[in-house]
Write a protein that holds these residues in place. Structure first.
Motif, PDB file in Angstrom:
ATOM      1  N   ARG A 161      19.331  12.015  -7.990  1.00 39.04           N
ATOM      2  CA  ARG A 161      20.264  11.084  -8.621  1.00 39.04           C
ATOM      3  C   ARG A 161      19.635  10.395  -9.829  1.00 39.04           C
ATOM      4  N   TRP A 162      18.346  10.041  -9.703  1.00 39.36           N
ATOM      5  CA  TRP A 162      17.611   9.383 -10.789  1.00 39.36           C
ATOM      6  C   TRP A 162      16.320  10.168 -11.046  1.00 39.36           C
ATOM      7  N   PRO A 163      16.365  11.229 -11.829  1.00 39.34           N
ATOM      8  CA  PRO A 163      15.192  12.093 -12.028  1.00 39.34           C
ATOM      9  C   PRO A 163      13.962  11.354 -12.545  1.00 39.34           C
ATOM     10  N   GLN A 164      14.167  10.239 -13.239  1.00 36.50           N
ATOM     11  CA  GLN A 164      13.024   9.495 -13.774  1.00 36.50           C
ATOM     12  C   GLN A 164      12.162   8.884 -12.670  1.00 36.50           C
ATOM     13  N   LEU A 165      12.687   8.836 -11.427  1.00 28.53           N
ATOM     14  CA  LEU A 165      11.920   8.269 -10.316  1.00 28.53           C
ATOM     15  C   LEU A 165      11.092   9.316  -9.580  1.00 28.53           C
ATOM     16  N   TYR A 166      11.244  10.578  -9.943  1.00 30.32           N
ATOM     17  CA  TYR A 166      10.494  11.631  -9.258  1.00 30.32           C
ATOM     18  C   TYR A 166       8.986  11.391  -9.413  1.00 30.32           C
ATOM     19  N   GLY A 167       8.286  11.447  -8.281  1.00 29.63           N
ATOM     20  CA  GLY A 167       6.842  11.270  -8.287  1.00 29.63           C
ATOM     21  C   GLY A 167       6.372   9.838  -8.258  1.00 29.63           C
ATOM     22  N   ARG A 168       7.284   8.875  -8.316  1.00 27.74           N
ATOM     23  CA  ARG A 168       6.870   7.466  -8.273  1.00 27.74           C
ATOM     24  C   ARG A 168       6.335   7.123  -6.881  1.00 27.74           C
ATOM     25  N   PRO A 169       5.376   6.202  -6.789  1.00 29.02           N
ATOM     26  CA  PRO A 169       4.807   5.847  -5.484  1.00 29.02           C
ATOM     27  C   PRO A 169       5.844   5.254  -4.545  1.00 29.02           C
ATOM     28  N   TYR A 170       5.722   5.623  -3.283  1.00 25.97           N
ATOM     29  CA  TYR A 170       6.547   5.091  -2.202  1.00 25.97           C
ATOM     30  C   TYR A 170       5.611   4.290  -1.296  1.00 25.97           C
ATOM     31  N   VAL A 171       5.945   3.036  -0.988  1.00 24.90           N
ATOM     32  CA  VAL A 171       5.024   2.161  -0.256  1.00 24.90           C
ATOM     33  C   VAL A 171       5.439   2.005   1.201  1.00 24.90           C
ATOM     34  N   ASN A 172       4.462   1.645   2.013  1.00 24.05           N
ATOM     35  CA  ASN A 172       4.699   1.368   3.424  1.00 24.05           C
ATOM     36  C   ASN A 172       4.951  -0.125   3.609  1.00 24.05           C
ATOM     37  N   ALA A 173       5.914  -0.465   4.450  1.00 21.06           N
ATOM     38  CA  ALA A 173       6.308  -1.862   4.622  1.00 21.06           C
ATOM     39  C   ALA A 173       5.559  -2.570   5.743  1.00 21.06           C
ATOM     40  N   GLY A 174       4.586  -1.911   6.367  1.00 23.52           N
ATOM     41  CA  GLY A 174       3.897  -2.503   7.504  1.00 23.52           C
ATOM     42  C   GLY A 174       2.935  -3.608   7.160  1.00 23.52           C
ATOM     43  N   MET A 175       2.495  -3.652   5.895  1.00 20.11           N
ATOM     44  CA  MET A 175       1.655  -4.734   5.387  1.00 20.11           C
ATOM     45  C   MET A 175       2.182  -5.113   4.015  1.00 20.11           C
ATOM     46  N   LEU A 176       2.459  -6.404   3.808  1.00 19.64           N
ATOM     47  CA  LEU A 176       2.968  -6.880   2.524  1.00 19.64           C
ATOM     48  C   LEU A 176       2.299  -8.208   2.179  1.00 19.64           C
TER      49      LEU A 176
ATOM     50  N   VAL B  73       0.840  -1.184   0.000  1.00 19.05           N
ATOM     51  CA  VAL B  73       0.000   0.000   0.000  1.00 19.05           C
ATOM     52  C   VAL B  73       0.885   1.246   0.000  1.00 19.05           C
ATOM     53  N   ARG B  74       0.481   2.229  -0.772  1.00 17.13           N
ATOM     54  CA  ARG B  74       1.222   3.489  -0.818  1.00 17.13           C
ATOM     55  C   ARG B  74       1.243   4.123   0.573  1.00 17.13           C
ATOM     56  N   ASP B  75       2.403   4.604   0.976  1.00 18.03           N
ATOM     57  CA  ASP B  75       2.561   5.215   2.291  1.00 18.03           C
ATOM     58  C   ASP B  75       1.787   6.530   2.366  1.00 18.03           C
ATOM     59  N   GLU B  76       1.071   6.729   3.470  1.00 17.02           N
ATOM     60  CA  GLU B  76       0.227   7.920   3.577  1.00 17.02           C
ATOM     61  C   GLU B  76       0.990   9.174   3.989  1.00 17.02           C
ATOM     62  N   PHE B  77       2.150   9.022   4.607  1.00 21.40           N
ATOM     63  CA  PHE B  77       2.946  10.183   4.998  1.00 21.40           C
ATOM     64  C   PHE B  77       4.054  10.469   3.995  1.00 21.40           C
ATOM     65  N   ASN B  78       4.537   9.456   3.328  1.00 18.98           N
ATOM     66  CA  ASN B  78       5.569   9.600   2.298  1.00 18.98           C
ATOM     67  C   ASN B  78       4.961   9.128   0.983  1.00 18.98           C
ATOM     68  N   TRP B  79       4.275  10.020   0.313  1.00 20.17           N
ATOM     69  CA  TRP B  79       3.403   9.656  -0.792  1.00 20.17           C
ATOM     70  C   TRP B  79       4.155   9.367  -2.085  1.00 20.17           C
ATOM     71  N   ALA B  80       5.224  10.108  -2.363  1.00 19.07           N
ATOM     72  CA  ALA B  80       5.891   9.981  -3.662  1.00 19.07           C
ATOM     73  C   ALA B  80       7.363  10.340  -3.539  1.00 19.07           C
ATOM     74  N   VAL B  81       8.186   9.681  -4.328  1.00 13.15           N
ATOM     75  CA  VAL B  81       9.627   9.915  -4.335  1.00 13.15           C
ATOM     76  C   VAL B  81       9.909  11.360  -4.748  1.00 13.15           C
ATOM     77  N   GLY B  82      10.764  12.005  -3.970  1.00 10.95           N
ATOM     78  CA  GLY B  82      11.136  13.385  -4.259  1.00 10.95           C
ATOM     79  C   GLY B  82      10.159  14.414  -3.743  1.00 10.95           C
ATOM     80  N   GLN B  83       9.023  13.961  -3.185  1.00 15.05           N
ATOM     81  CA  GLN B  83       8.014  14.870  -2.652  1.00 15.05           C
ATOM     82  C   GLN B  83       7.774  14.623  -1.163  1.00 15.05           C
ATOM     83  N   CYS B  84       8.732  13.983  -0.524  1.00 15.49           N
ATOM     84  CA  CYS B  84       8.613  13.625   0.890  1.00 15.49           C
ATOM     85  C   CYS B  84      10.010  13.386   1.446  1.00 15.49           C
ATOM     86  N   PRO B  85      10.155  13.240   2.768  1.00 10.02           N
ATOM     87  CA  PRO B  85      11.493  13.034   3.339  1.00 10.02           C
ATOM     88  C   PRO B  85      12.127  11.690   2.986  1.00 10.02           C
TER      89      PRO B  85
END
Length: 294
Positions: free
Chosen positions: A151-166, A131-143
């Motif tokens: 370093r890899w501009p093509q990853l900007y805005g890509r979804p960042y997921v939470n590891a608490g459920m897999l 599931v997409r992380d609710e506090f860290n929503w997208a690469v380059g738009q969160c901490p």
């Protein structure tokens, strides 16, 4: 056939029992008998291993297994304010230990409120559900993952997921572990959120993430709103929505007396009372509420 996987240390023993109790409550009795529970631990005492196994049996789960494990030596704890290296054990599950075709990994600070198996029905055999992380929503738009978008501009805005459920096919477990190890070595300078950042580095490189609906890893927000309005600036959904898995992220955990007493925290503590009754019947007097009272 699936197993529930958890990573537990002495600090998170009571929360893990609460999570198991809530999971049992979400399943019919016959369904519980088909569920395998698999636990990896660094340091649980023999007494507490026996207690956890006994609680799982009393809850009606069909199988319980526990192994002692250590995280890989490359594991990095960039933030250890309330998280321990036990979090890296989620990458140490093996097909032989799981003993089922799929693993549903659940953090020990999750309250289960519904059927966790639904994402498995649409999970491709070569993908990991997250599931997409609710506090860290997208690469380059969160901490999270500092410096990755630069370093890899093509990853900007890509979804960042939470590891608490897999949700994982066990055939991918070896690939996952090797990929995270490589990410920790090659991307060490981008690690801020420990194992979760390493997982995301691997998922971004391989495209192995399969999106799962937000209700299956919904953050409990009331605790944060008791102290600040910052959540309203970063959350991309209505603040009150249904959840199949309610995740108590952050340092203010619902089993702590210092945690704000929100509606969801009260629900959590009702499950805690039930879990502690099971423990009491087993005669284990060493497990209790931190601070002794809510």
């Amino acid at each position: 056939m699936y197993a529930i996987g958890m990573c537990v240390d002495e600090r998170y023993l009571l929360p893990s029992l609460i999570t198991l109790t809530s999971l049992a409550d979400s399943l019919a009795v016959r369904a519980r008998q088909e569920v395998a529970v698999r636990v990896l631990t660094l340091d649980l005492s023999r007494q507490h291993v026996e207690t956890m196994a006994a609680v799982a049996r009393r809850l009606g789960f069909g199988s319980f297994g526990l192994e002692y494990s250590r995280p890989d030596t490359v594991s990095v704890m960039a933030d250890a304010s309330y998280i321990t290296v036990t979090t890296y054990l989620r990458f140490q599950f093996t097909p032989s230990f799981v003993g089922r075709s799929h693993l549903v990994y659940v953090d020990a600070d999750v309250l289960v409120t519904g059927d966790l198996t639904a994402p498995l029905h649409r999970l491709p055999p070569d993908r990991i559900g997250a599931v997409r992380d609710e506090f860290n929503w997208a690469v380059g738009q969160c901490p999270a993952l500092p410096g990755v978008a630069e370093r890899w501009p093509q990853l900007y805005g890509r979804p960042y997921v939470n590891a608490g459920m897999l949700w994982l096919p066990v055939a991918l477990l070896g690939r996952l572990r090797a990929g995270v190890e490589k990410a920790l070595v090659r991307g060490r300078r981008h690690i801020l959120h420990n194992d979760q950042d390493a997982l995301n580095l691997w998922l971004l490189e391989t495209g192995a993430a399969h999106p799962v609906a937000g209700e299956f890893n919904r953050f409990e927000l009331g605790r944060f709103l008791e102290r600040s309005d910052w959540v309203r600036r970063v959350i991309h959904r209505p603040l009150r929505t249904d959840a199949t898995a309610l995740h108590f992220v952050g340092e203010h955990k619902p089993w702590m007396a210092s945690c704000p007493n929100t509606d969801d925290v009260r629900t959590y503590r009702a499950h805690a009372v039930r879990a502690l009754r099971f423990v009491g019947r087993l005669g284990d007097q060493s497990i209790g509420v931190p601070g002794g009272v809510w």
